[in-house]
Design an enzyme around this catalytic site. Structure first.
Site, mmCIF file in Angstrom:
data_model
loop_
_atom_site.group_PDB
_atom_site.id
_atom_site.type_symbol
_atom_site.label_atom_id
_atom_site.label_comp_id
_atom_site.label_asym_id
_atom_site.label_seq_id
_atom_site.Cartn_x
_atom_site.Cartn_y
_atom_site.Cartn_z
ATOM 1 N N ASP A 100 0.860 -1.181 0.000
ATOM 2 C CA ASP A 100 0.000 0.000 0.000
ATOM 3 C C ASP A 100 0.900 1.235 0.000
ATOM 4 O OD1 ASP A 100 0.832 0.360 2.596
ATOM 5 O OD2 ASP A 100 -1.040 -0.250 3.517
ATOM 6 N N SER A 101 0.311 2.389 -0.216
ATOM 7 C CA SER A 101 1.122 3.580 -0.479
ATOM 8 C C SER A 101 1.592 4.296 0.783
ATOM 9 C CB SER A 101 0.312 4.571 -1.310
ATOM 10 O OG SER A 101 -0.746 5.099 -0.519
ATOM 11 N N GLY A 102 1.076 3.887 1.940
ATOM 12 C CA GLY A 102 1.372 4.608 3.173
ATOM 13 C C GLY A 102 0.409 5.750 3.423
ATOM 14 N N GLY A 103 -0.498 6.001 2.477
ATOM 15 C CA GLY A 103 -1.453 7.103 2.628
ATOM 16 C C GLY A 103 -2.266 7.003 3.902
ATOM 17 N N PHE A 104 -2.804 5.819 4.167
ATOM 18 C CA PHE A 104 -3.648 5.631 5.351
ATOM 19 C C PHE A 104 -2.853 5.914 6.619
ATOM 20 C CE2 PHE A 104 -5.436 3.000 8.761
ATOM 21 C CZ PHE A 104 -6.762 3.433 8.747
ATOM 22 N N ASP A 154 -2.855 8.176 -1.956
ATOM 23 C CA ASP A 154 -4.184 8.781 -1.883
ATOM 24 C C ASP A 154 -4.382 9.445 -0.535
ATOM 25 O OD1 ASP A 154 -4.168 6.333 -0.491
ATOM 26 O OD2 ASP A 154 -6.328 6.106 -0.699
ATOM 27 N N GLN A 197 -12.135 6.927 -3.993
ATOM 28 C CA GLN A 197 -12.456 7.539 -2.705
ATOM 29 C C GLN A 197 -13.815 8.258 -2.806
ATOM 30 O OE1 GLN A 197 -11.070 7.136 0.175
ATOM 31 N NE2 GLN A 197 -8.998 6.395 -0.217
ATOM 32 N N GLY A 224 -11.055 3.939 1.709
ATOM 33 C CA GLY A 224 -11.817 4.833 2.570
ATOM 34 C C GLY A 224 -13.040 4.206 3.193
ATOM 35 N N ASP A 274 -7.759 -7.278 2.234
ATOM 36 C CA ASP A 274 -6.684 -7.382 3.226
ATOM 37 C C ASP A 274 -7.192 -6.826 4.541
ATOM 38 O OD1 ASP A 274 -5.059 -4.678 4.198
ATOM 39 O OD2 ASP A 274 -6.337 -4.385 2.444
ATOM 40 N N CYS A 312 -11.254 -27.624 11.507
ATOM 41 C CA CYS A 312 -10.088 -26.944 10.923
ATOM 42 C C CYS A 312 -8.911 -27.910 10.806
ATOM 43 C CB CYS A 312 -9.696 -25.738 11.782
ATOM 44 S SG CYS A 312 -8.261 -24.834 11.155
ATOM 45 N N CYS A 314 -5.649 -26.807 10.416
ATOM 46 C CA CYS A 314 -4.383 -26.091 10.621
ATOM 47 C C CYS A 314 -3.496 -26.824 11.643
ATOM 48 C CB CYS A 314 -4.647 -24.647 11.077
ATOM 49 S SG CYS A 314 -5.034 -24.458 12.838
ATOM 50 N N CYS A 317 -4.820 -26.783 15.270
ATOM 51 C CA CYS A 317 -5.977 -27.657 15.520
ATOM 52 C C CYS A 317 -5.623 -29.132 15.404
ATOM 53 C CB CYS A 317 -7.116 -27.291 14.570
ATOM 54 S SG CYS A 317 -7.862 -25.680 14.961
ATOM 55 N N HIS A 343 -3.971 -20.350 13.101
ATOM 56 C CA HIS A 343 -5.355 -20.807 12.973
ATOM 57 C C HIS A 343 -6.234 -19.779 12.253
ATOM 58 C CE1 HIS A 343 -9.309 -22.373 13.737
ATOM 59 N NE2 HIS A 343 -9.622 -21.162 14.156
#
Length: 379
Positions: A100-104, A154, A197, A224, A274, A312, A314, A317, A343
């Site tokens: 990601d761009s780091g904007g957030f 952004d 956005q 956003g 994500d 599950c 995993c 489990c 898990h």
């Protein structure tokens, strides 16, 4: 190739559309491998998914992970990572990465940052040193990091937000996107995604989607959201925004990872997701199971010999009881957080595979009903 005749780094193949919803089954071909979609991306903010090794991430079915431009720029520095062959070489990861761009993160600094048309001046959360992000500099950082998919810089507005500011911010994000595209040179190795956005304002979202698509990129994200608005508001935004995005490009909903939102996002046409949710709650002793959330640190599990989830497969489990994992969490043992993280991420990878199978077999709405009933969602 794009409109300018440049070779693009990724390609999306639409395999099947759901007959009852807007869900799609597809594949994203990247320089480091193929992603079956819809897909969930574990978050490895600082070139590591907390508590997980690369081999473990592959074992639980991860097809792509996400890393964070802001954090890696601050520490250890993008040029250092570039010297190690980019993120893939630095962290010994040979399958796809998205940055990601780091904007957030920059916009989350609030009083530590100052926005202008040129970019954003901010202070490091580590030592208070001053830095300046422009769209061009963010592209330089992301090209050094070398991810397969890179996000445009952004502006992320808060929720709630005045419409006038939301409009100005959205328009600036589009101008910054054009600058990102102009500065992006490694188009054959990295795919630049634009971000829609506009807050929860329908006319702004529609305008943003149209202007963002006009820039002609290999993929698009809806940003956003999941910032405080209700799920109903989020779904409403998706319902009128996603149909405006090209069918032959991947669509990514940023920051969403609860099981209900993954299913309902897919139903509205999203391909990629994500979120830090599964790893963050895992470290606090909360796990997702086929019968709903389970807080394994609670006293009721002190003598429970069952696995976290009997359905599950995993590592946690297959090998350990709730009682043992509870003990590890209560004692502050690192293994406890590792097992709950393994898990939760496996649970979501299994969920996404089940969603893909349900789309393939034209039974997605039935799958949703059965899952919501089993998990305990009120629907």
């Amino acid at each position: 190739m794009n409109r300018e005749g440049n070779i693009v780094a990724i390609r999306y193949e639409l395999i099947k559309e759901c007959k009852d919803t807007n869900a799609r089954l597809g594949r994203v071909y990247t320089p480091h491998g193929t992603i079956e979609t819809p897909a969930f991306m574990p978050v490895g903010t600082q070139a590591s998914v907390k508590a997980m090794s690369p081999d473990e991430l592959k074992e639980i079915g991860s097809q792509i992970i996400l890393s964070n431009t802001y954090h890696l720029y601050i520490r250890p520095g993008h040029k250092l990572i570039e010297d190690f062959g980019g993120l893939h070489g630095f962290m010994n990861w040979d399958i796809p990465i998205l940055t990601d761009s780091g904007g957030f993160q920059v916009f989350s600094l609030n009083e530590l940052r100052k926005i202008s048309e040129e970019g954003v001046e901010f202070k490091s959360h580590l030592d208070g040193s001053k830095h300046f992000f422009t769209p061009e500099f963010v592209m330089e950082i992301e090209e050094s990091l070398g991810a397969d998919i890179i996000m445009a810089f952004d502006e992320c507005i808060p929720y709630p937000c005045e419409k006038d500011y939301a409009r100005k911010s959205m328009e600036r994000t589009v101008r910054w996107l054009k600058r990102c595209k102009k500065a992006h040179t490694k188009t054959d190795k990295q795919a630049l995604f634009g971000i829609v956005q506009g807050g929860t304002f329908k006319d702004l979202r529609i305008e943003s989607a149209k202007m963002t698509v006009d820039v002609d990129l290999p993929g698009y994200a809806v940003g956003g959201l999941s910032v405080g608005e209700s799920k109903e508001e989020m779904y409403e935004v998706l319902e009128y925004t996603v149909p405006l995005l090209p069918k032959d490009k991947p669509r990514y909903l940023m920051g969403v990872g609860s099981p209900d939102s993954l299913i309902d996002g897919v139903i509205r046409g999203i391909d990629m997701f994500d979120c830090v949710l599964p790893t963050r709650i895992a470290r606090n002793g909360t796990v997702m199971t086929s019968k709903g959330k389970l807080v394994v640190r609670n006293a009721e599990y002190a003598r429970d010999s069952l696995p976290l989830d009997e359905n599950c497969d995993c590592y946690a489990c297959r090998n350990f009881s709730r009682a043992y994992i509870r003990h590890l969490i209560k004692a502050g043992e690192i293994l406890g957080a590792r097992l709950t993280t393994i898990h939760n991420l496996r649970f979501l990878q299994n969920l996404m595979k089940n969603i893909r199978d349900a789309i393939k077999e034209d039974r997605l709405l039935n799958f949703r009903k059965d899952f919501f009933d089993s998990y305990g969602y009120e629907k």
